[in-house]
Structures are given as structure tokens and as C-alpha cells.
Design a protein around this motif. Structure first.
Motif, PDB file in Angstrom:
ATOM      1  N   ALA A 182     -56.158   7.362  63.615  1.00 60.17           N
ATOM      2  CA  ALA A 182     -55.397   8.105  62.613  1.00 60.17           C
ATOM      3  C   ALA A 182     -56.289   8.559  61.465  1.00 60.17           C
ATOM      4  CB  ALA A 182     -54.263   7.233  62.079  1.00 60.17           C
ATOM      5  N   LEU A 183     -57.207   7.697  61.031  1.00 56.20           N
ATOM      6  CA  LEU A 183     -58.118   8.055  59.938  1.00 56.20           C
ATOM      7  C   LEU A 183     -58.974   9.252  60.326  1.00 56.20           C
ATOM      8  CD1 LEU A 183     -59.361   7.457  57.159  1.00 56.20           C
ATOM      9  CD2 LEU A 183     -60.933   5.863  58.300  1.00 56.20           C
ATOM     10  N   ALA A 184     -59.483   9.258  61.551  1.00 52.60           N
ATOM     11  CA  ALA A 184     -60.283  10.401  62.000  1.00 52.60           C
ATOM     12  C   ALA A 184     -59.463  11.685  61.957  1.00 52.60           C
ATOM     13  CB  ALA A 184     -60.797  10.148  63.421  1.00 52.60           C
ATOM     14  N   GLY A 185     -58.196  11.597  62.367  1.00 55.81           N
ATOM     15  CA  GLY A 185     -57.345  12.780  62.360  1.00 55.81           C
ATOM     16  C   GLY A 185     -57.013  13.278  60.975  1.00 55.81           C
ATOM     17  N   VAL A 186     -56.701  12.352  60.088  1.00 55.59           N
ATOM     18  CA  VAL A 186     -56.254  12.765  58.757  1.00 55.59           C
ATOM     19  C   VAL A 186     -57.409  13.310  57.925  1.00 55.59           C
ATOM     20  CG1 VAL A 186     -56.514  10.609  57.425  1.00 55.59           C
ATOM     21  CG2 VAL A 186     -54.561  12.098  57.001  1.00 55.59           C
ATOM     22  N   LEU A 187     -58.631  12.868  58.194  1.00 52.22           N
ATOM     23  CA  LEU A 187     -59.785  13.417  57.479  1.00 52.22           C
ATOM     24  C   LEU A 187     -59.993  14.891  57.820  1.00 52.22           C
ATOM     25  CD1 LEU A 187     -62.378  10.484  57.668  1.00 52.22           C
ATOM     26  CD2 LEU A 187     -61.004  11.201  55.708  1.00 52.22           C
ATOM     27  N   LEU A 188     -59.719  15.257  59.062  1.00 50.01           N
ATOM     28  CA  LEU A 188     -59.820  16.664  59.460  1.00 50.01           C
ATOM     29  C   LEU A 188     -58.584  17.466  59.082  1.00 50.01           C
ATOM     30  CD1 LEU A 188     -61.415  16.342  63.027  1.00 50.01           C
ATOM     31  CD2 LEU A 188     -62.558  16.940  60.887  1.00 50.01           C
ATOM     32  N   LEU A 189     -57.459  16.783  58.967  1.00 49.84           N
ATOM     33  CA  LEU A 189     -56.185  17.444  58.714  1.00 49.84           C
ATOM     34  C   LEU A 189     -55.979  17.794  57.249  1.00 49.84           C
ATOM     35  CD1 LEU A 189     -53.464  18.263  60.095  1.00 49.84           C
ATOM     36  CD2 LEU A 189     -52.658  15.954  59.559  1.00 49.84           C
ATOM     37  N   GLY A 190     -56.325  16.851  56.372  1.00 47.59           N
ATOM     38  CA  GLY A 190     -56.114  17.054  54.947  1.00 47.59           C
ATOM     39  C   GLY A 190     -54.757  16.551  54.487  1.00 47.59           C
ATOM     40  N   ALA A 191     -54.552  16.559  53.176  1.00 48.04           N
ATOM     41  CA  ALA A 191     -53.338  16.030  52.567  1.00 48.04           C
ATOM     42  C   ALA A 191     -52.207  17.047  52.616  1.00 48.04           C
ATOM     43  CB  ALA A 191     -53.610  15.631  51.118  1.00 48.04           C
ATOM     44  N   ARG A 192     -50.978  16.561  52.458  1.00 50.38           N
ATOM     45  CA  ARG A 192     -49.818  17.445  52.353  1.00 50.38           C
ATOM     46  C   ARG A 192     -49.915  18.277  51.074  1.00 50.38           C
ATOM     47  NH1 ARG A 192     -45.430  12.796  52.595  1.00 50.38           N
ATOM     48  NH2 ARG A 192     -47.208  11.774  51.565  1.00 50.38           N
ATOM     49  N   LYS A 193     -49.410  19.491  51.125  1.00 50.23           N
ATOM     50  CA  LYS A 193     -49.408  20.356  49.954  1.00 50.23           C
ATOM     51  C   LYS A 193     -48.611  19.715  48.818  1.00 50.23           C
ATOM     52  CE  LYS A 193     -51.710  23.752  51.826  1.00 50.23           C
ATOM     53  NZ  LYS A 193     -53.073  24.101  51.359  1.00 50.23           N
ATOM     54  N   GLY A 194     -49.220  19.661  47.651  1.00 50.04           N
ATOM     55  CA  GLY A 194     -48.554  19.111  46.484  1.00 50.04           C
ATOM     56  C   GLY A 194     -48.712  17.626  46.292  1.00 50.04           C
ATOM     57  N   LYS A 195     -49.345  16.948  47.222  1.00 51.20           N
ATOM     58  CA  LYS A 195     -49.502  15.496  47.095  1.00 51.20           C
ATOM     59  C   LYS A 195     -50.471  15.145  45.975  1.00 51.20           C
ATOM     60  CE  LYS A 195     -49.407  11.092  48.086  1.00 51.20           C
ATOM     61  NZ  LYS A 195     -48.254  10.239  47.731  1.00 51.20           N
ATOM     62  N   TYR A 196     -51.558  15.877  45.871  1.00 51.81           N
ATOM     63  CA  TYR A 196     -52.568  15.596  44.860  1.00 51.81           C
ATOM     64  C   TYR A 196     -52.771  16.820  43.975  1.00 51.81           C
ATOM     65  CZ  TYR A 196     -53.421  11.836  48.163  1.00 51.81           C
ATOM     66  OH  TYR A 196     -53.255  10.768  49.005  1.00 51.81           O
ATOM     67  N   GLY A 197     -52.806  16.592  42.669  1.00 46.71           N
ATOM     68  CA  GLY A 197     -52.986  17.677  41.711  1.00 46.71           C
ATOM     69  C   GLY A 197     -54.439  17.950  41.433  1.00 46.71           C
ATOM     70  N   PRO A 198     -54.728  19.057  40.737  1.00 43.94           N
ATOM     71  CA  PRO A 198     -56.118  19.459  40.484  1.00 43.94           C
ATOM     72  C   PRO A 198     -56.851  18.531  39.521  1.00 43.94           C
ATOM     73  CG  PRO A 198     -54.595  20.904  39.317  1.00 43.94           C
ATOM     74  CD  PRO A 198     -53.759  20.034  40.202  1.00 43.94           C
ATOM     75  N   ASN A 199     -56.134  17.803  38.711  1.00 39.53           N
ATOM     76  CA  ASN A 199     -56.766  16.921  37.719  1.00 39.53           C
ATOM     77  C   ASN A 199     -56.714  15.456  38.115  1.00 39.53           C
ATOM     78  OD1 ASN A 199     -57.301  19.128  35.942  1.00 39.53           O
ATOM     79  ND2 ASN A 199     -55.129  19.087  35.331  1.00 39.53           N
ATOM     80  N   GLY A 200     -56.572  15.207  39.421  1.00 40.66           N
ATOM     81  CA  GLY A 200     -56.581  13.833  39.916  1.00 40.66           C
ATOM     82  C   GLY A 200     -55.231  13.154  39.936  1.00 40.66           C
ATOM     83  N   GLN A 201     -54.172  13.866  39.538  1.00 44.81           N
ATOM     84  CA  GLN A 201     -52.866  13.225  39.553  1.00 44.81           C
ATOM     85  C   GLN A 201     -52.354  13.064  40.984  1.00 44.81           C
ATOM     86  OE1 GLN A 201     -53.437  16.304  38.329  1.00 44.81           O
ATOM     87  NE2 GLN A 201     -51.618  17.637  38.450  1.00 44.81           N
TER      88      GLN A 201
END
Length: 415
Positions: A182-201
Motif C-alpha cells: 500500500a505504501l508503494a502505491g500511495v507514494l505514486l498515487l498522491g494525497a486526496r485533493k484538499g487533504k493538505y494545504g499549501p502552508n502545511g495545514q
């Protein structure tokens, strides 16, 4: 073959099959847990993935996986390649000290539900943004080839088993392996839109159905008695019956310890009783004790589970800080705590060595992570891993499955 031997064979075969059925029921637990922890607009796709991966695991393990895992020479590095399950025991096999004590088909059934469990771990981590057919394509390779190779190393009497690596029921072979894929997949996949903000939130994305998530956890808790108890492999003798009883008690106590520890730590950190942390705490306790559920006392099993519960809370927070988006916390529950469970074997089992346990951890993680990274990478280049931004916004249910799980609630609006 004596009447007593025949009776023991029948009883141990029946016990194996019942435990396998309990582990199969864990597929329902994973399905409900994941469906509860994702948003309503992504529920149908989660359900489809979980029922489909179980079927794929059964077919691939029947065709090649079982022979790869159990049809090879002892102490080897690479297993031989073979097709289909193999012949069932005949009555003439039930003679001598080396006579089998359960049916080959019951062994296959028990092992195949473990393969499906490993693949179920991957499903939750990549939820809400991966293409359905990309996931199912990976499931073919994972259940047919990647999982059986490292399973052979330990449970098929390969080189890890010869090196003294101990993993009674699969903290590493099943749980850490699933997390590594799963870790290998998610590193290539990326996070869901809106999960992480531009300033680290870090923006919380709550699940849609907490009752379903809680029920899924309790179903998994129940199924785990078959997972660990069945791994004793027999219970027709006095010693084996006592061992199974101890395994059941320790499995239950570790789950209890994990839940209470996670609940208390969440209250300390957040000022509230966090249900999702409590649920993952119970599962963490179960993963932690799976590597060695027989040798600890009930009290020690509770403590091993409690450490798992603490680790899972801290790990979930840590992965978020690293911007590794795991909607259900499976990387923490099965990966981080799976490693803890393997190390905890050294506390209660005098036959365990730290060197052997670390060797097993490194070998299983490296094999599964690297091979999975290659497979995910090929799928990404050839077919693509991720749905479009618009499809993710509207929900993968309609994009991938053409139907909604809760149409009366979600129709006409985006959750």
C-alpha cells in the motif's frame, strides 16, 4: 489407519475449515470499516473493490500462489513455479509418524483467506482517488506472485524460516506485507485533493458512517480468533487444545489493551474521545499479538496490545505530517504495528532472536515494497493510477461504478 487417527484427522480438518470461514468473515469487516471511513460519494467503489479482490485472490492463489508458497524446497530463496492446488490426501497417506493431520484442501482454504486479508489492507490506503481497474490489476499480481514468494520464505519453510525468523500468524507475512504494498502505491498515487494545504495545514476528511466502521471493527475482532487460533493448525490433542484456548484469550486481551491505550492517548492529545483512534487501537492490538499469540501471559498480551494502541495514534499523526494520505490508518495499524508485533516476539518467546526478527522485517518489507513499486509504476504508465480531478470531486462511485451507495442522501450534491 486407526479409528483414533481418522477421528483426529476429521476433527482437525473441520477446525481448520471453521477458522478459515472466520477469517473469510474478516473480508466483511474490512469492507464495512473502509466503507464507514470514506465519504459517502466513494462508498460503492470501496464495496466493489473489497468483494472483487476476494474473488481475485481466491482464483490467483488456486492457479499459482499456493504452489509457489508451499510447493518448493526447504530453506530456498526463490520458490519453484507450479499450477493449481495439488492432490488431496488419500487414506494410504495416513500411515506413519509423518502422516498429514488435516486435509490439503482445508489447508488451501485457510491459506487463501489470508491472502485476501493482505490485499484488503491495500484497499483502504488508496481509497477515494485510485482507478478501480488499476487496483484490481495490482491485486492479480499481489495475490498470485508477490505475497506467495515472501510467504514461502517463512511459512513454506524457505530461508527466513531456516534463519529462525518467527511469525506465528502473520504480523509480517500478512499485515506488514499489505502495508508495504500500500505504501508503494500511495507514494505514486498522491494525497486526496484538499487533504493538505499549501502552508502545511492538515485538513480532516471525516468518514460517512461511524456505525458501519465500528461494526466492521467488531467483525474483524471476531474473525481474528480464526486468524490466530487457526494458525495453531490443530487442536485434537490435549496440548493443542490448551494452546488454542490461550491464543484466543491473548488475542482478545491484546485488542482490549490496544483500544483502551489508543482511547486514553487520544483523550490526552485531543481533549476528546476519538472513535476512529479507538477502533484503530483495537486493530493495532490484534496486529501486535498476531506474530506470537501463544507464549505471552494474558497480562503481557494486554501490554503488547497497549503499546500497539499508542503507536498507532502517534503513527497516524506522523504519516499526516509527512503528507502520506491514508484514509483509514492502515499503514499505521498493519505496517508500523506489524513491525512492533514482530519485535515483541522476543519478549515472550525464548526461541526468538532480535537479529532474526530484524532480518525478516527487512526482507519482507524490501521484497514487497520494491516489487509493488515496480508493478504500480507499470500500471501508472500504461493505464494510469488516478481518476481525474473532476471524477474525484464528484466521487468515484459514479465515475467507476455508475451508482451511488446512498442515492437518497447524495443525489444532487457533492459531499
Amino acid at each position: 489407519m486407526t479409528e483414533l487417527t481418522e477421528l483426529q484427522y476429521a476433527f482437525d480438518t473441520f477446525y481448520f475449515l471453521v477458522c478459515g470461514a472466520l477469517v473469510m468473515w474478516m473480508a466483511a469487516g474490512f469492507t464495512m470499516l473502509e466503507a464507514g471511513l470514506v465519504r459517502a460519494k466513494n462508498t460503492t467503489e470501496i464495496l466493489t473493490k473489497n468483494v472483487a479482490l476476494f474473488a481475485i485472490a481466491c482464483i490467483m492463489y488456486m492457479l499459482v500462489g499456493y504452489q509457489i508458497m508451499y510447493g518448493s524446497a526447504e530453506a530456498g530463496w526463490m520458490p519453484s513455479f507450479g499450477f493449481m492446488i495439488g492432490a488431496e490426501n488419500g487414506a494410504d497417506a495416513m500411515v506413519g509418524d509423518e502422516a498429514p493431520y488435516y486435509s490439503v484442501m482445508s489447508d488451501f482454504f485457510f491459506q487463501v483467506v489470508f491472502v485476501a486479508t493482505c490485499m484488503s489492507i491495500v484497499s483502504g490506503v488508496v481509497a477515494e482517488r485510485m482507478k478501480l481497474w488499476a487496483f484490481l490489476g495490482f491485486a492479480v499480481v499481489m495475490t498470485g506472485f508477490i505475497y506467495p514468494v515472501q510467504g514461502y520464505w517463512k511459512w513454506g519453510s524457505g530461508w527466513l524460516n531456516a534463519a529462525g525468523f518467527l511469525d506465528f500468524a502473520g504480523s509480517g507475512v500478512v499485515h506488514m506485507a499489505g502495508a508495504a504494498a500500500a505504501l508503494a502505491g500511495v507514494l505514486l498515487l498522491g494525497a486526496r485533493k484538499g487533504k493538505y494545504g499549501p502552508n502545511g495545514q492538515i485538513n480532516p476528511i471525516p468518514g460517512s458512517n461511524m456505525p458501519l466502521a465500528a461494526l466492521g471493527t467488531l467483525v474483524l475482532w471476531l474473525g481474528w480468533f480464526g486468524f490466530n487460533g487457526g494458525s495453531q493448525l490443530k487442536m485434537s490433542t490435549f496440548d493443542d487444545a490448551n494452546a488454542v484456548a490461550a491464543i484466543f484469550v491473548n488475542t482478545n486481551m491484546a485488542a482490549a489493551g490496544g483500544l483502551v491505550a489508543a482511547l486514553l492517548l487520544a483523550r490526552l492529545l485531543f481533549g476528546k474521545a476519538d472513535l476512529t483512534m479507538a477502533l484503530n487501537g483495537a486493530l493495532a492490538g490484534l496486529v501486535a499479538i498476531t506474530a506470537e499469540p501463544l507464549t505471552p501471559s494474558a497480562g503481557l498480551a494486554t501490554l503488547i496490545g497497549a503499546v500497539g494502541g499508542v503507536l498507532v495514534v502517534l503513527s497516524v499523526l506522523g504519516f499526516d505530517k509527512l503528507k502520506i494520505d491514508d484514509p483509514v490508518g492502515a499503514l499505521s495499524v498493519h505496517g508500523v504495528v506489524g513491525i512492533w508485533g514482530l519485535l515483541a516476539v522476543c519478549i515472550s518467546n525464548p526461541d526468538a532472536t532480535l537479529v532474526a526478527q530484524l532480518t525478516g522485517i527487512a526482507a519482507i518489507f524490501a521484497w514487497v515494497f520494491l516489487t509493488s513499486l515496480v508493478v504500480w509504476g507499470v500500471i501508472k504508465v500504461v493505464f494510469g493510477l488516478r481518476v481525474s480531478e473532476e471524477e474525484e470531486y464528484n466521487g468515484v462511485d459514479t465515475a467507476e461504478c455508475g451508482m451511488e451507495a446512498y442515492p437518497e442522501f447524495t443525489r444532487g450534491k457533492v459531499n
